[in-house]
Design an enzyme around this catalytic site. Structure first.
Site, PDB file in Angstrom:
ATOM      1  CG  ASN A 195      -0.128  -0.127   2.615  1.00 51.78           C
ATOM      2  OD1 ASN A 195       0.814   0.618   2.545  1.00 51.78           O
ATOM      3  ND2 ASN A 195      -0.790  -0.819   3.447  1.00 51.78           N
ATOM      4  CG  MET A 196       0.945   6.106  -0.944  1.00 50.71           C
ATOM      5  SD  MET A 196       1.634   5.695  -2.535  1.00 50.71           S
ATOM      6  CE  MET A 196       2.469   7.396  -2.734  1.00 50.71           C
ATOM      7  CB  SER A 197       1.475   3.500   4.560  1.00 45.74           C
ATOM      8  OG  SER A 197       0.417   4.491   4.826  1.00 45.74           O
ATOM      9  CD  GLU A 198       2.296  -2.715   3.555  1.00 47.46           C
ATOM     10  OE1 GLU A 198       1.851  -3.227   4.376  1.00 47.46           O
ATOM     11  OE2 GLU A 198       1.836  -2.605   2.219  1.00 47.46           O
ATOM     12  CG  ASP A 264      -5.413 -10.788   3.163  1.00 46.48           C
ATOM     13  OD1 ASP A 264      -4.495 -10.583   3.111  1.00 46.48           O
ATOM     14  OD2 ASP A 264      -6.041 -10.878   4.501  1.00 46.48           O
TER      15      ASP A 264
END
Length: 476
Positions: A195-198, A264
């Site tokens: 995701n964007m944060s990761e 998921d």
């Protein structure tokens, strides 16, 4: 996108990762303990769900696709419970059961829709020799069209490089939903889905689209990926590949209730589509549509083939489509919170005819949402005889799901849906025929909850029995 399909005829997917059992205890809280200043919960209901990599496998199984799940569990009651839960969904469990570690279990205690406490039973697997797991992978992976490595940081994927190399040797694409900031450990994978944060935790803050693309392509080069899919919440998702134009998909979610398990769902649909021979673009499109469906549900949920097909072809009237009882309860709670009137009916609907169509249309006009509870095959057989049903449950519900008048479908196994109605508690319970309202299964429960019960007439001359008799005459 009418050329796209949610039917995956060739796909077979292998999932390996951190498997978990999620347990929920629900109860009333009316007093404080005399032993300590803590609430006393009188447990009245419990629920078990597959978590982690097991939820990924559940997502794939919900698409009617063969799936095998590998992971580490304990030789304990929770491991057996998780295996049973998965096997009921026709998931092939190929676990390594350890004497030294418990099955990862998360127990949540809830009251009045609030989580009061979470208890985690786990020990990480970083000190476990995974040779048996690697041997299982090497033996099985060649039989599948895609491998998902589901990393929740519990240690099952400590030998992730060996796993990637085993899959590459078998020419099977490897998809990984990454955990943490050490993406180098995933070197050589086919695709990552951060995701964007990761993503920003690894490459640094991105203030523009150009920065996302530039840093994403550099990451692909640095760790030898084939592609990178960055999921961006309300901004959709972006697929990056070397020497190709970025492929951006805006979000399709109309309402967001819960993002639990959305990652998921994305990787499950993505891997399933790739295993079915679809292009990266089509696979990402389908994954994006599926994500838009699942975030409209409460809690960890899955997406069915019917729901995905309806969403692809822009059929908003069918709502969430075919659901489990737990999913339906969540959907009804959301709809009631929006002030919608819930209508519910039930039946076998073995051979759909004009009488059924008009009846369901009339029922739908009485409220904002129509639930149709459908008798299981065994239930129909008990009610109608050994020669019935003509059409099995899956086909009966698939036909009903195509009707604009039907919002939600739910199967039931009993002779009547009385228990189900008592759990759902619609605002209006409807039944066709010459019943008296008090004779209708579930009427007492609906009235006790402040709802109403109504009998609708069927069209004269329209019945499944008549259709069957005409078919018999043609055969004769």
């Amino acid at each position: 996108m009418a050329q796209y399909s949610a039917e995956f005829k060739q796909a077979k997917v292998l999932v390996l990762g951190d498997v978990m059992l999620d347990r929920y205890w629900f109860g009333a809280t009316n007093r404080i303990s005399p032993e300590a200043p803590v609430p006393v919960v009188r447990v009245q209901e419990n629920e078990e769900r597959a978590g982690g990599a097991a939820n990924v496998a559940m997502n794939i199984a919900s698409l009617n696709v063969p799936v095998q799940l590998m992971g580490l569990i304990g030789q304990d009651e929770t491991g057996s419970a998780l295996s049973l839960l998965l096997e009921k969904q026709k998931i092939d469990c190929n676990f390594v059961a350890l004497e030294t570690h418990p099955t990862i279990t998360k127990l949540r205690i809830l009251s009045r829709h609030q989580q009061l406490l979470r208890l985690d039973f786990e020990e990480d697997f970083n000190n476990v020799d995974c040779k048996d797991l690697l041997a299982k992978l090497e033996s099985a992976v060649k039989n599948y069209g895609a491998l998902i490595l589901s990393d929740y940081g519990k240690g099952t994927l400590k030998d992730v490089q060996k796993m990637i190399q085993i899959a590459r040797k078998a020419n099977v694409p490897v998809l990984i939903d990454p955990k943490g900031t050490d993406f180098e450990r995933y070197c050589g994978a086919t695709l990552l889905t951060p995701n964007m944060s990761e993503f920003e935790a690894v490459v640094g803050k991105c203030n523009t689209e150009e920065e996302i693309i530039k840093k994403g392509l550099k990451l692909i080069s640095d760790i030898e990926l084939t592609a990178l899919l960055v999921t961006r919440s309300e901004k959709g998702m972006t697929l990056l590949r070397p020497n190709q134009e970025p492929y951006h998909l805006p979000t399709v979610a109309k309402e967001v209730f819960d993002v639990t398990g959305a990652g998921d769902t994305v990787i499950s649909v993505l891997a399933t589509a790739l295993a079915d021979g679809r292009s990266f673009e089509e696979s990402c499109y389908l994954a994006n549509v599926a994500a838009g469906i699942v975030v409209g549900k409460l809690g960890t949920s899955t997406v069915s083939t019917v729901e995905l097909e309806n969403a692809i072809h822009a059929r908003p009237e069918t709502g969430f489509g075919i659901m489990s009882e737990a999913e339906l309860k969540d959907a009804v709670a959301q709809a009631k919170a929006r002030g919608e009137k819930i209508v519910m009916t039930n039946g076998c609907f073995d051979i759909l005819h004009p009488g059924h169509i008009s009846y369901l249309e009339n029922a739908r006009k009485l409220g904002d949402r129509l639930i149709v509870a459908v008798n299981s095959d065994d239930s129909v057989k008990r009610l109608k005889g050994e020669s019935r049903p003509i059409n099995n449950l899956e086909n009966r519900m698939a036909v009903l799901a195509g009707l604009a008048s039907v919002d939600w479908l739910v199967p039931f196994t009993e002779d009547t849906p009385q228990h189900l109605i008592g759990e759902i508690l619609p605002d209006l319970l409807v039944k066709g025929g010459d019943y008296k309202p008090e004779e209708i299964a579930g009427s007492k429960e609906v009235w006790a909850n402040g709802g109403d019960v109504k009998v609708l007439n069927f069209e004269n001359g329209c019945s499944t029995t008549n259709v069957i008799e005409k078919i018999k005459l043609l055969k004769d």
